[in-house]
Design a protein around this motif. Structure first.
Motif, PDB file in Angstrom:
ATOM      1  N   ALA A 272       3.869   2.285   6.682  1.00  0.00           N
ATOM      2  CA  ALA A 272       3.916   3.746   6.622  1.00  0.00           C
ATOM      3  C   ALA A 272       4.421   4.223   5.262  1.00  0.00           C
ATOM      4  O   ALA A 272       3.922   5.210   4.713  1.00  0.00           O
ATOM      5  CB  ALA A 272       4.808   4.283   7.738  1.00  0.00           C
ATOM      6  N   LEU A 273       5.396   3.521   4.712  1.00  0.00           N
ATOM      7  CA  LEU A 273       5.949   3.898   3.410  1.00  0.00           C
ATOM      8  C   LEU A 273       4.879   3.864   2.321  1.00  0.00           C
ATOM      9  O   LEU A 273       4.840   4.727   1.446  1.00  0.00           O
ATOM     10  CB  LEU A 273       7.098   2.951   3.047  1.00  0.00           C
ATOM     11  CG  LEU A 273       7.712   3.091   1.661  1.00  0.00           C
ATOM     12  CD1 LEU A 273       8.261   4.499   1.440  1.00  0.00           C
ATOM     13  CD2 LEU A 273       8.806   2.051   1.468  1.00  0.00           C
ATOM     14  N   LEU A 274       3.996   2.879   2.369  1.00  0.00           N
ATOM     15  CA  LEU A 274       2.976   2.736   1.329  1.00  0.00           C
ATOM     16  C   LEU A 274       1.944   3.856   1.343  1.00  0.00           C
ATOM     17  O   LEU A 274       1.241   4.059   0.350  1.00  0.00           O
ATOM     18  CB  LEU A 274       2.284   1.374   1.446  1.00  0.00           C
ATOM     19  CG  LEU A 274       3.177   0.174   1.143  1.00  0.00           C
ATOM     20  CD1 LEU A 274       2.443  -1.129   1.433  1.00  0.00           C
ATOM     21  CD2 LEU A 274       3.682   0.208  -0.292  1.00  0.00           C
ATOM     22  N   THR A 275       1.845   4.595   2.444  1.00  0.00           N
ATOM     23  CA  THR A 275       0.908   5.719   2.509  1.00  0.00           C
ATOM     24  C   THR A 275       1.616   7.036   2.846  1.00  0.00           C
ATOM     25  O   THR A 275       0.964   8.002   3.221  1.00  0.00           O
ATOM     26  CB  THR A 275      -0.206   5.452   3.543  1.00  0.00           C
ATOM     27  OG1 THR A 275       0.395   5.152   4.804  1.00  0.00           O
ATOM     28  CG2 THR A 275      -1.103   4.315   3.100  1.00  0.00           C
ATOM     29  N   ALA A 276       2.941   7.059   2.671  1.00  0.00           N
ATOM     30  CA  ALA A 276       3.692   8.280   2.974  1.00  0.00           C
ATOM     31  C   ALA A 276       3.380   9.364   1.943  1.00  0.00           C
ATOM     32  O   ALA A 276       3.173   9.083   0.765  1.00  0.00           O
ATOM     33  CB  ALA A 276       5.191   7.984   2.986  1.00  0.00           C
ATOM     34  N   ARG A 277       3.370  10.578   2.387  1.00  0.00           N
ATOM     35  CA  ARG A 277       3.127  11.714   1.492  1.00  0.00           C
ATOM     36  C   ARG A 277       4.300  11.873   0.525  1.00  0.00           C
ATOM     37  O   ARG A 277       5.434  11.546   0.866  1.00  0.00           O
ATOM     38  CB  ARG A 277       2.971  12.995   2.296  1.00  0.00           C
ATOM     39  CG  ARG A 277       1.762  13.005   3.187  1.00  0.00           C
ATOM     40  CD  ARG A 277       1.599  14.388   3.828  1.00  0.00           C
ATOM     41  NE  ARG A 277       0.496  14.419   4.758  1.00  0.00           N
ATOM     42  CZ  ARG A 277      -0.768  14.529   4.397  1.00  0.00           C
ATOM     43  NH1 ARG A 277      -1.100  14.589   3.148  1.00  0.00           N
ATOM     44  NH2 ARG A 277      -1.725  14.560   5.302  1.00  0.00           N
TER      45      ARG A 277
ATOM     46  N   ALA B  65      16.481  12.189   1.875  1.00  0.00           N
ATOM     47  CA  ALA B  65      15.062  12.374   1.586  1.00  0.00           C
ATOM     48  C   ALA B  65      14.765  11.827   0.192  1.00  0.00           C
ATOM     49  O   ALA B  65      15.451  12.155  -0.773  1.00  0.00           O
ATOM     50  CB  ALA B  65      14.703  13.851   1.660  1.00  0.00           C
ATOM     51  N   VAL B  66      13.767  10.962   0.099  1.00  0.00           N
ATOM     52  CA  VAL B  66      13.339  10.412  -1.186  1.00  0.00           C
ATOM     53  C   VAL B  66      11.832  10.599  -1.312  1.00  0.00           C
ATOM     54  O   VAL B  66      11.131  10.760  -0.321  1.00  0.00           O
ATOM     55  CB  VAL B  66      13.705   8.915  -1.347  1.00  0.00           C
ATOM     56  CG1 VAL B  66      15.203   8.715  -1.383  1.00  0.00           C
ATOM     57  CG2 VAL B  66      13.073   8.072  -0.268  1.00  0.00           C
ATOM     58  N   ASP B  67      11.366  10.582  -2.549  1.00  0.00           N
ATOM     59  CA  ASP B  67       9.943  10.732  -2.811  1.00  0.00           C
ATOM     60  C   ASP B  67       9.330   9.347  -2.997  1.00  0.00           C
ATOM     61  O   ASP B  67       9.567   8.689  -4.009  1.00  0.00           O
ATOM     62  CB  ASP B  67       9.740  11.574  -4.069  1.00  0.00           C
ATOM     63  CG  ASP B  67       8.280  11.860  -4.354  1.00  0.00           C
ATOM     64  OD1 ASP B  67       7.407  11.354  -3.605  1.00  0.00           O
ATOM     65  OD2 ASP B  67       8.009  12.582  -5.325  1.00  0.00           O
ATOM     66  N   PRO B  68       8.542   8.860  -2.039  1.00  0.00           N
ATOM     67  CA  PRO B  68       7.954   7.526  -2.170  1.00  0.00           C
ATOM     68  C   PRO B  68       7.041   7.396  -3.383  1.00  0.00           C
ATOM     69  O   PRO B  68       6.794   6.287  -3.855  1.00  0.00           O
ATOM     70  CB  PRO B  68       7.185   7.313  -0.874  1.00  0.00           C
ATOM     71  CG  PRO B  68       7.223   8.578  -0.129  1.00  0.00           C
ATOM     72  CD  PRO B  68       8.159   9.519  -0.796  1.00  0.00           C
TER      73      PRO B  68
ATOM     74  N   ASP C 132      -3.375  -3.721   8.875  1.00  0.00           N
ATOM     75  CA  ASP C 132      -2.989  -2.470   8.213  1.00  0.00           C
ATOM     76  C   ASP C 132      -2.319  -2.728   6.875  1.00  0.00           C
ATOM     77  O   ASP C 132      -2.591  -2.033   5.898  1.00  0.00           O
ATOM     78  CB  ASP C 132      -2.059  -1.647   9.105  1.00  0.00           C
ATOM     79  CG  ASP C 132      -2.790  -0.956  10.235  1.00  0.00           C
ATOM     80  OD1 ASP C 132      -4.028  -0.806  10.143  1.00  0.00           O
ATOM     81  OD2 ASP C 132      -2.127  -0.552  11.203  1.00  0.00           O
ATOM     82  N   LEU C 133      -1.437  -3.720   6.802  1.00  0.00           N
ATOM     83  CA  LEU C 133      -0.768  -4.003   5.531  1.00  0.00           C
ATOM     84  C   LEU C 133      -1.757  -4.596   4.533  1.00  0.00           C
ATOM     85  O   LEU C 133      -1.710  -4.281   3.340  1.00  0.00           O
ATOM     86  CB  LEU C 133       0.425  -4.940   5.733  1.00  0.00           C
ATOM     87  CG  LEU C 133       1.296  -5.160   4.506  1.00  0.00           C
ATOM     88  CD1 LEU C 133       1.765  -3.847   3.891  1.00  0.00           C
ATOM     89  CD2 LEU C 133       2.493  -6.024   4.857  1.00  0.00           C
ATOM     90  N   LEU C 134      -2.680  -5.420   5.003  1.00  0.00           N
ATOM     91  CA  LEU C 134      -3.684  -5.996   4.114  1.00  0.00           C
ATOM     92  C   LEU C 134      -4.517  -4.905   3.434  1.00  0.00           C
ATOM     93  O   LEU C 134      -4.939  -5.056   2.292  1.00  0.00           O
ATOM     94  CB  LEU C 134      -4.583  -6.958   4.887  1.00  0.00           C
ATOM     95  CG  LEU C 134      -5.470  -7.877   4.063  1.00  0.00           C
ATOM     96  CD1 LEU C 134      -4.643  -8.724   3.095  1.00  0.00           C
ATOM     97  CD2 LEU C 134      -6.269  -8.782   4.975  1.00  0.00           C
ATOM     98  N   ASN C 135      -4.723  -3.799   4.132  1.00  0.00           N
ATOM     99  CA  ASN C 135      -5.445  -2.659   3.553  1.00  0.00           C
ATOM    100  C   ASN C 135      -4.614  -1.904   2.524  1.00  0.00           C
ATOM    101  O   ASN C 135      -5.124  -1.001   1.866  1.00  0.00           O
ATOM    102  CB  ASN C 135      -5.877  -1.686   4.654  1.00  0.00           C
ATOM    103  CG  ASN C 135      -7.010  -2.232   5.476  1.00  0.00           C
ATOM    104  OD1 ASN C 135      -7.841  -2.994   4.985  1.00  0.00           O
ATOM    105  ND2 ASN C 135      -7.050  -1.859   6.744  1.00  0.00           N
ATOM    106  N   ARG C 136      -3.345  -2.256   2.395  1.00  0.00           N
ATOM    107  CA  ARG C 136      -2.440  -1.524   1.503  1.00  0.00           C
ATOM    108  C   ARG C 136      -1.905  -2.397   0.367  1.00  0.00           C
ATOM    109  O   ARG C 136      -0.871  -2.091  -0.199  1.00  0.00           O
ATOM    110  CB  ARG C 136      -1.275  -0.964   2.318  1.00  0.00           C
ATOM    111  CG  ARG C 136      -1.692   0.134   3.294  1.00  0.00           C
ATOM    112  CD  ARG C 136      -0.539   0.458   4.246  1.00  0.00           C
ATOM    113  NE  ARG C 136      -0.775   1.638   5.040  1.00  0.00           N
ATOM    114  CZ  ARG C 136      -1.381   1.661   6.213  1.00  0.00           C
ATOM    115  NH1 ARG C 136      -1.836   0.534   6.747  1.00  0.00           N
ATOM    116  NH2 ARG C 136      -1.541   2.778   6.874  1.00  0.00           N
ATOM    117  N   VAL C 137      -2.576  -3.502   0.056  1.00  0.00           N
ATOM    118  CA  VAL C 137      -2.117  -4.367  -1.029  1.00  0.00           C
ATOM    119  C   VAL C 137      -3.245  -4.640  -2.029  1.00  0.00           C
ATOM    120  O   VAL C 137      -4.413  -4.664  -1.667  1.00  0.00           O
ATOM    121  CB  VAL C 137      -1.531  -5.709  -0.526  1.00  0.00           C
ATOM    122  CG1 VAL C 137      -0.262  -5.505   0.265  1.00  0.00           C
ATOM    123  CG2 VAL C 137      -2.539  -6.511   0.245  1.00  0.00           C
TER     124      VAL C 137
END
Length: 176
Positions: free
Chosen positions: A117-122, A137-140, A157-162
């Protein structure tokens, strides 16, 4: 542009890539932090530097990238007990404002819905929590994630984000 590309490739000269496409992804690995910090990429895949042998240069590639930006990464080690989960260590790095977060020498299966979720967080949307403090609150979009491994399994899902960069070990006696 030609001079810039030559300089980037010179930065990668001591690494042996499996394929030319791995070298192309390594160039993206060098450039993407600047594009991310400049606001061009609201989402950025984690860079996975993978090799089949130990001492192939995975960590060195990460350190070389961080050096381009005058930074030192916050290394997150894989734990097999005790306190301080991977997610807690990542949150601590983010709260500390460390732009590069490296999951170093991970093995086995990486199964973390929170990391996915962090890798695609707004942008401006992540709540990070460190022990004994309220969530912050931090800006990812301010962070780049790198993972090094000699053998890892991912959820789909993680494989799609690397962004996968595969390295070969240099032969013995290679003159770095």
């Amino acid at each position: 542009v030609g001079e810039a590309l030559d300089a980037l490739l010179e930065h990668l000269v001591d690494f042996q890539f499996f394929k030319l496409s791995d070298q192309s992804r390594a160039v993206a690995h060098l450039l993407s932090p600047a594009l991310r910090q400049g606001g061009f990429f609201p989402y950025l895949p984690a860079d996975l530097i993978e090799a089949t042998e130990s001492q192939s240069g995975k960590g060195t590639l990460c350190e070389a990238t961080h050096a381009l930006y005058g930074a030192v990464a916050f290394n997150v080690g894989q734990r097999k007990g005790g306190v301080g989960s991977m997610e807690e260590q990542i949150d601590s790095a983010m709260v500390a404002g460390r732009p590069f977060i490296c999951l170093d020498n991970y093995r086995g299966k990486l199964d973390s819905p929170r990391f996915e979720a962090l890798l695609t967080a707004r942008p401006h949307s992540w709540l990070a929590r460190v022990p004994y403090r309220k969530a912050v609150a931090v800006d990812p979009a301010r962070f780049c994630f790198h993972i090094t491994s000699n053998g890892m399994h991912f959820t789909p899902d993680l494989l799609n984000r690397v962004n996968i960069i595969k390295l070969r070990k240099q032969p013995p006696g290679y003159p770095y």
